[in-house]
Each structure stands twice: as C-alpha cells, then as structure tokens.
Write a protein that holds these residues in place. Structure first.
Motif, PDB file in Angstrom:
ATOM      1  N   GLU A   1       0.834  -1.213   0.000  1.00 19.26           N
ATOM      2  CA  GLU A   1       0.000   0.000   0.000  1.00 19.26           C
ATOM      3  C   GLU A   1       0.864   1.256   0.000  1.00 19.26           C
ATOM      4  O   GLU A   1       0.420   2.312   0.482  1.00 19.26           O
ATOM      5  CB  GLU A   1      -0.911   0.024   1.237  1.00 19.26           C
ATOM      6  CG  GLU A   1      -1.851  -1.148   1.403  1.00 19.26           C
ATOM      7  CD  GLU A   1      -3.047  -1.114   0.447  1.00 19.26           C
ATOM      8  OE1 GLU A   1      -3.154  -0.140  -0.340  1.00 19.26           O
ATOM      9  OE2 GLU A   1      -3.848  -2.059   0.485  1.00 19.26           O
TER      10      GLU A   1
ATOM     11  N   ASP B   1      -8.702  -0.076   7.082  1.00 20.32           N
ATOM     12  CA  ASP B   1      -7.862  -0.416   5.944  1.00 20.32           C
ATOM     13  C   ASP B   1      -6.947   0.754   5.597  1.00 20.32           C
ATOM     14  O   ASP B   1      -7.226   1.903   5.948  1.00 20.32           O
ATOM     15  CB  ASP B   1      -8.726  -0.746   4.715  1.00 20.32           C
ATOM     16  CG  ASP B   1      -9.503  -2.042   4.904  1.00 20.32           C
ATOM     17  OD1 ASP B   1      -9.209  -2.774   5.868  1.00 20.32           O
ATOM     18  OD2 ASP B   1     -10.397  -2.300   4.081  1.00 20.32           O
TER      19      ASP B   1
ATOM     20  N   LYS C   1      -6.858  -7.113  -2.492  1.00 22.57           N
ATOM     21  CA  LYS C   1      -6.257  -8.444  -2.392  1.00 22.57           C
ATOM     22  C   LYS C   1      -7.321  -9.527  -2.255  1.00 22.57           C
ATOM     23  O   LYS C   1      -7.027 -10.691  -1.982  1.00 22.57           O
ATOM     24  CB  LYS C   1      -5.284  -8.514  -1.199  1.00 22.57           C
ATOM     25  CG  LYS C   1      -3.946  -7.832  -1.455  1.00 22.57           C
ATOM     26  CD  LYS C   1      -3.984  -6.364  -1.071  1.00 22.57           C
ATOM     27  CE  LYS C   1      -2.882  -5.589  -1.799  1.00 22.57           C
ATOM     28  NZ  LYS C   1      -3.046  -4.145  -1.563  1.00 22.57           N
TER      29      LYS C   1
ATOM     30  N   LYS D   1     -12.100 -11.609   7.674  1.00 25.12           N
ATOM     31  CA  LYS D   1     -13.209 -11.046   8.449  1.00 25.12           C
ATOM     32  C   LYS D   1     -12.911 -10.973   9.942  1.00 25.12           C
ATOM     33  O   LYS D   1     -13.457 -11.721  10.748  1.00 25.12           O
ATOM     34  CB  LYS D   1     -14.488 -11.851   8.193  1.00 25.12           C
ATOM     35  CG  LYS D   1     -14.806 -11.996   6.712  1.00 25.12           C
ATOM     36  CD  LYS D   1     -14.921 -10.639   6.028  1.00 25.12           C
ATOM     37  CE  LYS D   1     -15.214 -10.820   4.551  1.00 25.12           C
ATOM     38  NZ  LYS D   1     -15.157  -9.569   3.800  1.00 25.12           N
TER      39      LYS D   1
ATOM     40  N   ASP E   1       2.721  -7.248   6.064  1.00 26.99           N
ATOM     41  CA  ASP E   1       3.178  -8.613   5.792  1.00 26.99           C
ATOM     42  C   ASP E   1       4.286  -8.632   4.747  1.00 26.99           C
ATOM     43  O   ASP E   1       4.184  -9.286   3.709  1.00 26.99           O
ATOM     44  CB  ASP E   1       1.993  -9.498   5.370  1.00 26.99           C
ATOM     45  CG  ASP E   1       1.121  -9.869   6.569  1.00 26.99           C
ATOM     46  OD1 ASP E   1       1.539  -9.575   7.696  1.00 26.99           O
ATOM     47  OD2 ASP E   1       0.041 -10.438   6.379  1.00 26.99           O
TER      48      ASP E   1
END
Ligand code: GDD
Ligand code: MN
Length: 362
Positions: A14, A91, A210, A180, A41
């Motif tokens: 990102e 996000d 993604k 979730k 990650d």
C-alpha cells in the motif's frame, strides 16, 4: 486530559496510500493522543519504507511479519501490540474515510464497547459496487447470520472498519482465517453495547484489492471454525440427534399402539407423530437450546405450540420435496425422501433457532 487511541492498519503493498492516509488520520483525531500501528506482511513495494519515512512527523509504528500472512491475523497482531485501551481498526487504502473515526470513538465514550462502521445502516453504502459484488456481500452476511447468531448483532458484520475497547478482547484467543476480523470479535468478544456508525465505502484509487476467490473459500473455513468454537455447530448436531430420537419414538409407538393396543395404524400414527414432536420438544428445550430456555409454564407452552407449528411446516416441506423429486425429476421415492428430510431438518432448525428459541440478546 486527552484520551489515548491506537489505530491498527493492516497493510500489504500500500506504499502509495500511506502518506495520504496518515495525514488524514492525524487531522481527524487531533483531539486524542494517538499512535498509528501498521502491521505489514513484508510488502514488496516499499510500504515499510513509506511508513518509516513519516516517523519524524507523525506517531507511526510498523510491525513487519515475515512468517505469517492474512488481513485478520495481522489485525490480531496489532491488538497484541497496541499501547492504548481504545483501538480503531481500518484499511490502508482510504476506502474507510478517516473522518468517521471520531464518530466511532464518540460511540465508545458514550458507553458502547464496540462501534462498527457500517455500509448497511441508513446513510451508509458502497460507492459504485457492481450488482454482483453487492449480491455476494449480502449472501455472505446472510450465511454468517445463519451459522452464527452473534453475527446478527449488526447489519454489517463483514466491515473492516471498527473501534473497540480493549477489554472486549482481553483474555480471548482470537484465531481468524482470512479477511473477516470483525466477525471473530463479534462471535468471541465480550461486549454489551454495540453501535453502528454509517459510512460510505469509498473507491480504491491506489494499489489493488487483495480479495480473490481463495478469500471466499477461506471465509467459509472461517465460518465453520467460528461455529465450532462458539458451540453453534454442536447445537446443530444435537438438534439432528434429537430428530433421530424422534424417529425412534415415532416408529416404536406406531408399532406398540397398532400391534399391542389394537388401534388402526393410521390412528396410531397420529399419536405416534404428536408424541415424537413432544419428546423432541422436551429434549431441544432442555438440551439443544438450554441456554435460551425461558423458565415458567407459560413460555413452555407457547414454545411447544410454536414447535408444533414449525414441525407442521417441516412436514409440508418434506412432502413437497418428496413429490417434486419423485414426480418431476424422476428419483426413486426413497431417495427423494432423504432429500425431503434434509430440507425439513434445515427448516426446522433455522425457524426454531430464530423464533421458538430466539436468542433474546439479539
Ligand atoms: N498485513 C496484511 N496482510 N494486510 C493485508 C493483507 C494481508 O495478507 N491483505 C490485505 N491487507 C490489507 C490491505 O493492504 C488493506 O489495507 C486492507 O487490508 C484491506 O485489503 P483490500 O484488499 O483492500 O480489501 P477489500 O477492500 O477487498 O476488503 C475490505 O472491505 C471488505 C468489505 O467489503 C476489507 O476491509 C474487508 O475486511 C472487508 O470485509
Ligand atoms: Mn480495499
């Protein structure tokens, strides 16, 4: 004194979004002491460097995971490392408008334990989502509501934008698969009041989503895991076992009344059916749904009446499926009957779950 907040942001590739995101968060929660905690990650596009570059100017921190992947587990990592008791999750891609954060935090200060940014309460929405994606999203929510009653606490249990007090998750082993994270919190967390705050899910301008087919599969695995961990799966198994016991009661009584008491078999059957409905009711009331049983004679009788009605519906469904598959599709009637029993079992389970033994906290 200012309250302290940790904003947890999971990231994977990102880099372009980091700087505008941090700027907008900083503006929106200037009334708080805050840190922005990224859980990355091991992005390959320089996301980590983009975060590090902001360190002098803003209270940002990055944790990089190299051995694990996944949005939801990244957020759990963020929970574990958050320094404050008020936690926001959002996000990185600006689809969650930072100016909504104060409203989420206001809800917590007003007494809620969990505040959910919601696309499905009045005022919320998804900018320019295709009809298909909306349908999938709605279907996924319905499925969650069926497998996990707690998911029905909010209209948008799939939201990735929410705020909570740390005590909601303290001492709880969160072990989500896939995307979730809120579902995991709703099902396993400890909370009383939940508030939904509407927001418009924005279009993604930089980078890519993604979300792919594999995520849909992981979603189903996550649902199954949560239904096992929350005991809902065991409830369904108990319900089926009780149904099986009812068949035995029915067959036994039919034989006894016909052979030993000399009744006409159709008359025996009427007694046999009603008796098995009552034994099923008792077992479900004291075993399957014991956590939702309302004490007292009146609720007991009302629920018995409801259970009878639902069973009648199940009978009609069983007969309908039996004749449909036998007459229209051409299956052997014994095979059709198995399908009919499966259909009626689903009907009986879900209607009793939502109506007869409704979870009163929902
Ligand atoms: N650390 C980490 N690891 N972060 C990830 C991973 C991962 O494997 N996959 C995605 N992210 C990050 C992204 O970088 C982004 O910040 C955020 O998680 C959301 O990822 P998207 O790929 O943009 O997801 P989406 O927009 O399709 O889905 C979002 O909206 C859904 C509602 O429709 C998410 O918020 C979902 O949780 C939400 O259900
Ligand atoms: Mn997104």
């Amino acid at each position: 004194m200012k309250k302290s907040v940790t904003v947890v942001v999971p990231t994977y590739n990102e880099s372009e979004n980091i700087s505008p995101l941090v700027g907008q968060i900083a503006k929106s929660i200037s009334g708080y002491d805050y840190e922005i905690l990224f859980v990355d990650d091991n992005s390959t596009d320089g996301t980590f460097e983009a975060i590090e570059a902001l360190k002098g100017e803003y209270p940002v921190r990055a944790i990089v995971r190299r051995d694990e992947k996944g949005l939801a587990s990244a957020v759990v990592k963020g929970f574990e490392n958050a320094r404050n008791d008020l936690i926001v999750v959002m996000d990185a891609d600006l689809q969650h408008p930072p100016e909504i954060i104060p409203r989420l935090l206001d809800a917590l200060e007003g007494g809620a334990d969990l505040a959910v940014g919601s696309r499905y309460t009045p005022g919320g929405g998804c900018s320019e989502w295709s009809g298909l994606r909306k349908l999938i999203s709605r279907g996924a929510i319905m499925l969650a509501g069926m497998a996990l009653p707690k998911a029905r606490k909010v209209k948008d249990p799939m939201s990735g934008f929410f705020a909570l007090k740390r005590k909601v998750i303290t001492g709880i082993r969160l072990d989500p698969i896939g995307y979730k994270i809120l579902l995991e919190v709703l099902v396993l967390g400890k909370y009383n009041q939940v508030i939904e705050v509407p927001f418009q899910f924005q279009l993604r301008e930089q980078g890519e989503s993604k979300l792919n087919l594999n995520q849909q599969y992981e979603y189903l695995r996550h649902l199954l895991r949560l239904s096992i961990r929350s005991g809902e799966f065991a409830r369904f198994v108990k319900f089926c076992l009780v149904g099986g016991s009812g068949v035995l009661v029915n067959m036994g009584l039919l034989w006894l009344l016909t052979e030993k008491a000399g009744l006409f078999y159709a008359l025996s059957s009427v007694f046999a059916i009603e008796t098995s409905i009552i034994t099923n009711y008792l077992l479900n009331n004291f075993v399957t749904f014991k956590d939702r049983r309302v004490p007292g004679a009146k609720p007991f009788l009302i629920n018995l009446a409801k259970f009878n009605l639902v069973s009648l519906g199940g009978l009609v469904i069983n007969l309908g499926i039996l004749s449909f598959f036998t007459e229209i599709i051409g299956f052997h009637y014994m095979v059709s009957n198995l399908i009919g029993i499966a259909g009626a079992t689903m009907w009986n389970y879900f209607v009793n779950n939502w109506w007869t033994w409704k979870d009163s906290s929902l």
